[in-house]
Design a protein around this motif. Sequence first.
Motif, PDB file in Angstrom:
ATOM      1  N   PHE A  64       0.828  -1.205   0.000  1.00 17.53           N
ATOM      2  CA  PHE A  64       0.000   0.000   0.000  1.00 17.53           C
ATOM      3  C   PHE A  64       0.866   1.262   0.000  1.00 17.53           C
ATOM      4  N   GLN A  65       1.910   1.289   0.832  1.00 14.22           N
ATOM      5  CA  GLN A  65       2.790   2.445   0.880  1.00 14.22           C
ATOM      6  C   GLN A  65       3.507   2.650  -0.443  1.00 14.22           C
ATOM      7  N   ARG A  66       3.996   1.567  -1.015  1.00 14.55           N
ATOM      8  CA  ARG A  66       4.704   1.666  -2.291  1.00 14.55           C
ATOM      9  C   ARG A  66       3.783   2.163  -3.404  1.00 14.55           C
ATOM     10  N   THR A  67       2.538   1.701  -3.399  1.00 13.55           N
ATOM     11  CA  THR A  67       1.583   2.124  -4.427  1.00 13.55           C
ATOM     12  C   THR A  67       1.380   3.630  -4.391  1.00 13.55           C
ATOM     13  N   LEU A  68       1.314   4.217  -3.189  1.00 14.49           N
ATOM     14  CA  LEU A  68       1.050   5.641  -3.040  1.00 14.49           C
ATOM     15  C   LEU A  68       2.299   6.508  -3.153  1.00 14.49           C
ATOM     16  N   LYS A  69       3.459   5.964  -2.794  1.00 19.58           N
ATOM     17  CA  LYS A  69       4.647   6.803  -2.658  1.00 19.58           C
ATOM     18  C   LYS A  69       5.727   6.584  -3.710  1.00 19.58           C
ATOM     19  N   ASP A  70       5.814   5.394  -4.269  1.00 21.77           N
ATOM     20  CA  ASP A  70       6.942   5.086  -5.155  1.00 21.77           C
ATOM     21  C   ASP A  70       6.667   5.605  -6.562  1.00 21.77           C
ATOM     22  N   TYR A  71       7.236   6.759  -6.878  1.00 27.39           N
ATOM     23  CA  TYR A  71       7.025   7.360  -8.190  1.00 27.39           C
ATOM     24  C   TYR A  71       7.630   6.523  -9.314  1.00 27.39           C
ATOM     25  N   ASN A  72       8.608   5.688  -8.999  1.00 24.61           N
ATOM     26  CA  ASN A  72       9.188   4.823 -10.021  1.00 24.61           C
ATOM     27  C   ASN A  72       8.207   3.756 -10.500  1.00 24.61           C
ATOM     28  N   ALA A  73       7.214   3.451  -9.678  1.00 26.66           N
ATOM     29  CA  ALA A  73       6.270   2.380  -9.989  1.00 26.66           C
ATOM     30  C   ALA A  73       4.952   2.891 -10.557  1.00 26.66           C
ATOM     31  N   GLN A  74       4.760   4.194 -10.530  1.00 26.44           N
ATOM     32  CA  GLN A  74       3.467   4.765 -10.909  1.00 26.44           C
ATOM     33  C   GLN A  74       3.431   5.186 -12.374  1.00 26.44           C
ATOM     34  N   THR A  75       2.236   5.157 -12.938  1.00 26.36           N
ATOM     35  CA  THR A  75       1.981   5.716 -14.263  1.00 26.36           C
ATOM     36  C   THR A  75       0.665   6.478 -14.213  1.00 26.36           C
ATOM     37  N   TYR A  76       0.672   7.673 -14.777  1.00 21.26           N
ATOM     38  CA  TYR A  76      -0.542   8.473 -14.883  1.00 21.26           C
ATOM     39  C   TYR A  76      -0.976   8.513 -16.345  1.00 21.26           C
ATOM     40  N   TRP A  77      -2.296   8.320 -16.556  1.00 24.75           N
ATOM     41  CA  TRP A  77      -2.831   8.099 -17.893  1.00 24.75           C
ATOM     42  C   TRP A  77      -3.893   9.134 -18.259  1.00 24.75           C
ATOM     43  N   VAL A  78      -3.928   9.448 -19.545  1.00 23.26           N
ATOM     44  CA  VAL A  78      -5.030  10.189 -20.145  1.00 23.26           C
ATOM     45  C   VAL A  78      -5.743   9.207 -21.065  1.00 23.26           C
ATOM     46  N   SER A  79      -6.965   8.830 -20.692  1.00 21.93           N
ATOM     47  CA  SER A  79      -7.697   7.783 -21.399  1.00 21.93           C
ATOM     48  C   SER A  79      -8.846   8.409 -22.194  1.00 21.93           C
ATOM     49  N   VAL A  80      -8.787   8.268 -23.516  1.00 17.72           N
ATOM     50  CA  VAL A  80      -9.721   8.947 -24.415  1.00 17.72           C
ATOM     51  C   VAL A  80     -10.762   7.963 -24.935  1.00 17.72           C
ATOM     52  N   ASN A  81     -12.029   8.339 -24.810  1.00 19.53           N
ATOM     53  CA  ASN A  81     -13.112   7.537 -25.359  1.00 19.53           C
ATOM     54  C   ASN A  81     -13.301   7.905 -26.832  1.00 19.53           C
ATOM     55  N   VAL A  82     -12.792   7.067 -27.718  1.00 21.01           N
ATOM     56  CA  VAL A  82     -12.790   7.353 -29.155  1.00 21.01           C
ATOM     57  C   VAL A  82     -14.202   7.481 -29.699  1.00 21.01           C
ATOM     58  N   LYS A  83     -15.095   6.614 -29.237  1.00 19.87           N
ATOM     59  CA  LYS A  83     -16.470   6.603 -29.736  1.00 19.87           C
ATOM     60  C   LYS A  83     -17.169   7.937 -29.493  1.00 19.87           C
ATOM     61  N   ALA A  84     -16.840   8.605 -28.393  1.00 21.26           N
ATOM     62  CA  ALA A  84     -17.466   9.889 -28.077  1.00 21.26           C
ATOM     63  C   ALA A  84     -17.112  10.954 -29.107  1.00 21.26           C
ATOM     64  N   PHE A  85     -15.943  10.820 -29.750  1.00 22.43           N
ATOM     65  CA  PHE A  85     -15.521  11.790 -30.761  1.00 22.43           C
ATOM     66  C   PHE A  85     -15.829  11.313 -32.184  1.00 22.43           C
ATOM     67  N   ALA A  86     -16.146  10.024 -32.322  1.00 21.39           N
ATOM     68  CA  ALA A  86     -16.465   9.452 -33.638  1.00 21.39           C
ATOM     69  C   ALA A  86     -17.769   8.669 -33.515  1.00 21.39           C
ATOM     70  N   THR A  87     -18.847   9.392 -33.308  1.00 28.17           N
ATOM     71  CA  THR A  87     -20.129   8.761 -32.979  1.00 28.17           C
ATOM     72  C   THR A  87     -20.672   7.876 -34.094  1.00 28.17           C
ATOM     73  N   ASN A  88     -20.300   8.138 -35.331  1.00 31.60           N
ATOM     74  CA  ASN A  88     -20.826   7.348 -36.453  1.00 31.60           C
ATOM     75  C   ASN A  88     -19.953   6.149 -36.812  1.00 31.60           C
ATOM     76  N   SER A  89     -18.868   5.963 -36.068  1.00 31.10           N
ATOM     77  CA  SER A  89     -17.955   4.861 -36.362  1.00 31.10           C
ATOM     78  C   SER A  89     -18.441   3.581 -35.697  1.00 31.10           C
ATOM     79  N   HIS A  90     -17.806   2.463 -36.047  1.00 32.63           N
ATOM     80  CA  HIS A  90     -18.123   1.171 -35.442  1.00 32.63           C
ATOM     81  C   HIS A  90     -17.208   0.865 -34.251  1.00 32.63           C
ATOM     82  N   TRP A  91     -16.478   1.863 -33.808  1.00 34.68           N
ATOM     83  CA  TRP A  91     -15.571   1.693 -32.666  1.00 34.68           C
ATOM     84  C   TRP A  91     -16.394   1.350 -31.424  1.00 34.68           C
TER      85      TRP A  91
END
Length: 310
Positions: A191-218
């Motif tokens: 738990f401590q490592r998950t919150l504190k160890d910056y070497n182990a962390q990744t921050y993400w920007v997750s984009v919903n493609v369908k929301a921007f391409a409503t007519n696609s089959h995505w």
Amino acid sequence: MKHRLLYLCLLLQLPLHAQRLSFWELPDTTVRTRVVAVSGFSLAVYGGTLAALDQVWYKGYPRSKFHFFNDEDEWLGMDKGGHVYSAYLEAKYSREAWRWTGIPRKQQIWIGGLSALAFQTLIEVMDGFSTNWGFSPSDMTANVLGAGAMISQELLWNEQRIQLKFSSHTMQYHDPVVARHANNIYGSNFFQRTLKDYNAQTYWVSVNVKAFATNSHWPAWLNVAAGYGADRMYNAEDNTWTDINGIYHDYSNVHRIRQFYLSPDIDFTKIHTRHKGFKIALQLLNMLKFPAPTLEINSHGTFKLHPIYF
């Protein structure tokens, strides 16, 4: 991270006329008893958290006059990612709590977002009175970006098309000196490592493609995520430190690296279910990046393909 918020809805004290609504049902108009419940609980959580931080986090360190501190060059920006992510989540789930009250949509958005930003600002002010830290303008900028990401998307699209997520993996330090140091600054348990160890962390920007391409089959549930991480960081600004015994350690020959990722992701909020409790569980699960095959390129110009990356 010094802050975590949990939002719970309490109906036990509500009058009978308000209980005509089911627990999870979102009203079309303002339910004042729900406004009172969410207001009271939010104030209790914010106030209680700040009081706990003052006693548990700040009390053990010397106080000072209010001052600023420039930490924008620390941890290759990973701590700033933590601020953006925390402010975004607090704003997002605060807005969800206010949605439950039935107040007008824009009020839900602004109250949820600004209350989260106010909470983060108070923490920065407390840092400003601590000798070991200080009010960080770069941290404050990250807080504004996080809360602003929620507010702007809700006002523009009435949904979160671009979501901020988090992942972490177990980091092994094979050098015994570095391993002891890591235990001291990052903690020794999962738990401590998950919150504190910056070497182990990744921050993400997750984009919903369908929301921007409503007519696609995505597929509506399939996102594309870009991530940022860092590695080989043994101290805030460089890889040198003095341990508790006064011994100086110089690992400046170990070059710190920035890591950039591209990966598919799942938007759990797009999984349809009529079960309200399960729907909330999916909302909470959406805080985390789903483990998936991931392409990495780092600042040393190295490409890697991870079959599964956490």
